[in-house]
Design an enzyme around this catalytic site. Structure first.
Site, PDB file in Angstrom:
ATOM      1  N   HIS A   1      43.108  53.601  35.435  1.00 28.18           N
ATOM      2  CA  HIS A   1      43.939  52.710  36.252  1.00 28.18           C
ATOM      3  C   HIS A   1      45.191  53.504  36.624  1.00 28.18           C
ATOM      4  O   HIS A   1      46.298  53.236  36.131  1.00 28.18           O
ATOM      5  CB  HIS A   1      44.303  51.461  35.458  1.00 28.18           C
ATOM      6  CG  HIS A   1      44.728  50.294  36.304  1.00 28.18           C
ATOM      7  ND1 HIS A   1      45.180  50.435  37.602  1.00 28.18           N
ATOM      8  CD2 HIS A   1      44.785  48.956  36.044  1.00 28.18           C
ATOM      9  CE1 HIS A   1      45.484  49.251  38.090  1.00 28.18           C
ATOM     10  NE2 HIS A   1      45.259  48.334  37.164  1.00 28.18           N
TER      11      HIS A   1
ATOM     12  N   ARG B   1      48.062  40.541  39.194  1.00 22.63           N
ATOM     13  CA  ARG B   1      49.175  41.445  39.446  1.00 22.63           C
ATOM     14  C   ARG B   1      48.806  42.603  40.366  1.00 22.63           C
ATOM     15  O   ARG B   1      49.530  42.903  41.322  1.00 22.63           O
ATOM     16  CB  ARG B   1      49.714  41.987  38.115  1.00 22.63           C
ATOM     17  CG  ARG B   1      50.601  40.999  37.381  1.00 22.63           C
ATOM     18  CD  ARG B   1      50.476  41.136  35.887  1.00 22.63           C
ATOM     19  NE  ARG B   1      49.140  40.772  35.431  1.00 22.63           N
ATOM     20  CZ  ARG B   1      48.752  39.510  35.221  1.00 22.63           C
ATOM     21  NH1 ARG B   1      49.586  38.528  35.391  1.00 22.63           N
ATOM     22  NH2 ARG B   1      47.510  39.238  34.832  1.00 22.63           N
ATOM     23  N   THR B   2      47.694  43.283  40.096  1.00 22.88           N
ATOM     24  CA  THR B   2      47.348  44.448  40.908  1.00 22.88           C
ATOM     25  C   THR B   2      47.048  44.036  42.340  1.00 22.88           C
ATOM     26  O   THR B   2      47.542  44.642  43.298  1.00 22.88           O
ATOM     27  CB  THR B   2      46.150  45.204  40.298  1.00 22.88           C
ATOM     28  OG1 THR B   2      46.456  45.569  38.948  1.00 22.88           O
ATOM     29  CG2 THR B   2      45.834  46.450  41.095  1.00 22.88           C
TER      30      THR B   2
ATOM     31  N   ARG C   1      38.924  47.672  42.965  1.00 22.94           N
ATOM     32  CA  ARG C   1      38.744  47.402  41.535  1.00 22.94           C
ATOM     33  C   ARG C   1      37.282  47.060  41.307  1.00 22.94           C
ATOM     34  O   ARG C   1      36.691  46.274  42.056  1.00 22.94           O
ATOM     35  CB  ARG C   1      39.622  46.255  41.046  1.00 22.94           C
ATOM     36  CG  ARG C   1      39.248  45.808  39.624  1.00 22.94           C
ATOM     37  CD  ARG C   1      40.243  44.877  39.010  1.00 22.94           C
ATOM     38  NE  ARG C   1      41.482  45.589  38.684  1.00 22.94           N
ATOM     39  CZ  ARG C   1      42.494  45.010  38.035  1.00 22.94           C
ATOM     40  NH1 ARG C   1      42.419  43.756  37.649  1.00 22.94           N
ATOM     41  NH2 ARG C   1      43.575  45.714  37.778  1.00 22.94           N
TER      42      ARG C   1
ATOM     43  N   LYS D   1      24.110  39.994  48.241  1.00 20.53           N
ATOM     44  CA  LYS D   1      22.785  40.156  48.856  1.00 20.53           C
ATOM     45  C   LYS D   1      22.120  41.458  48.431  1.00 20.53           C
ATOM     46  O   LYS D   1      21.043  41.803  48.930  1.00 20.53           O
ATOM     47  CB  LYS D   1      22.912  40.116  50.380  1.00 20.53           C
ATOM     48  CG  LYS D   1      23.567  38.845  50.926  1.00 20.53           C
ATOM     49  CD  LYS D   1      23.763  38.951  52.433  1.00 20.53           C
ATOM     50  CE  LYS D   1      24.518  37.743  52.979  1.00 20.53           C
ATOM     51  NZ  LYS D   1      24.772  37.853  54.436  1.00 20.53           N
TER      52      LYS D   1
END
Length: 345
Positions: free
Chosen positions: A162, A85-86, A134, A113
């Site tokens: 959030h 969703r986000t 995120r 890496k």
């Protein structure tokens, strides 16, 4: 290349705290600014986002469905954790506004890496105008924003915050309940309140935004209660908060029931997860005791905490809540880029 890209400077003290309530009802305070925490927004700033989001909703639902306000702008979407969703709503928001998106899942980046988060951010700022992040670590978005010379929008940092979800949740409450909601409302938060960054940000935002006569209720299994730090911030804002033990208690008289899943990925021991999984399940039988006009919300994904039979109840708002996320994220991208959404057609 946009010549302004060559002029960007890191103008803040990397050791300083983010200014509380520095994002206000004045749109100019949002331009080129990162959104790391709900504490950055003043009550007027929250209401400005609501106004912009409503304009964006009208653009999509009543207007042409898109515009060119962010044509030529590029958003990097950097997701170190899974997201449906986000991620998709941010992508859709940018595309609806005429911009472009560079998606970068961690599996495709040089983090594999050994590259640091700060170096990744400094790389991406060479190519884009705004960055959405995120990350599984609490505080990571703060680190990224301090490394960047472009705005960073926090799309969830571990068990921390959030803020964009909290904003879309408030917008959904207003859309579902009407009037000045969530003013004069009782909001019940249920589920994994310890690990749930959505409920952390939502509780603090509701308290700080000065919605009058607001009260919060908490329902959580033992060991998954709302953190003391969050409760202290709510208390400092003078908002009433109580803890109850059952969904039946929590739903009685509530205007909003905000349900969250038990977050399996946050447990070190899987057996501990299974001990609390399924502690609360919302069913049609429980909904019989709810107000006729109430909103059932969920940040999703769900596991088993809301029975699918509840989906047909008109009070089930969680799928409409998802769509609202696009409008709110459109609003934030416009504010960050210094653009004003069009008035309703």
């Amino acid at each position: 290349m946009d010549p302004t890209m060559l002029k960007r400077q890191r103008t803040f003290d990397p050791t300083a705290a983010w200014f509380p309530e520095s994002l206000t009802e004045d749109p100019s305070t949002w331009v080129d600014q990162s959104l790391v925490s709900v504490e950055q927004m003043s009550p007027g700033g929250v209401r400005l986002v609501m106004d912009y989001a409503e304009r964006c909703r009208r653009l999509i639902e009543d207007g042409p469905g898109h515009c060119g306000l962010l044509q030529g702008k590029i958003m990097a979407a950097v997701f170190y954790e899974a997201s449906t969703r986000t991620a998709c709503s941010f992508h859709a928001a940018m595309l609806r506004l005429g911009g472009s998106v560079i998606p970068l899942p961690s599996s495709s980046s040089s983090v594999s890496k050994g590259e640091s988060l700060a170096d990744t951010i400094r790389c991406l700022e060479c190519y884009c105008d705004v960055l959405v992040l995120r990350h599984p670590d609490k505080g990571s978005c703060d680190t990224a924003a301090r490394a960047a010379s472009i705005p960073v929008l926090n799309a969830g940092d571990g068990t921390g915050e959030h803020p964009t979800q909290a904003l879309l949740d408030v917008y959904t409450m207003r859309a579902e309940l009407g009037g000045d909601a969530p003013q004069d409302c009782t909001v019940t938060l249920a589920g994994d309140l310890k690990h749930g960054r959505t409920v952390h940000s939502l509780a603090v935002l509701l308290a700080r935004a000065q919605f009058g006569n607001l009260s919060l209720r908490y329902i959580a299994p033992p060991s998954l209660e709302m953190p003391d730090g969050v409760k202290a911030q709510v208390a400092a804002a003078g908002v009433d908060q109580t803890e109850v033990s059952t969904l039946a208690e929590g739903i009685r008289g509530a205007d909003v029931l905000y349900v969250t899943r038990i977050q399996k990925e946050r447990f070190d021991n899987e057996s501990d997860y299974h001990d609390v999984k399924g502690s609360y399940v919302l069913t049609p039988a429980i909904m019989k005791d709810a107000k006729e006009k109430m909103a059932v919300m969920h940040p999703l994904p769900r596991v088993d905490e809301i029975h699918t039979d509840v989906d047909d109840d008109p009070r089930a708002a969680y799928f409409r809540q998802m769509r609202n996320g696009m409008y709110v994220r459109m609003a934030l991208l416009l504010l960050t880029c210094g653009k004003i959404p069009p008035l309703s057609p």
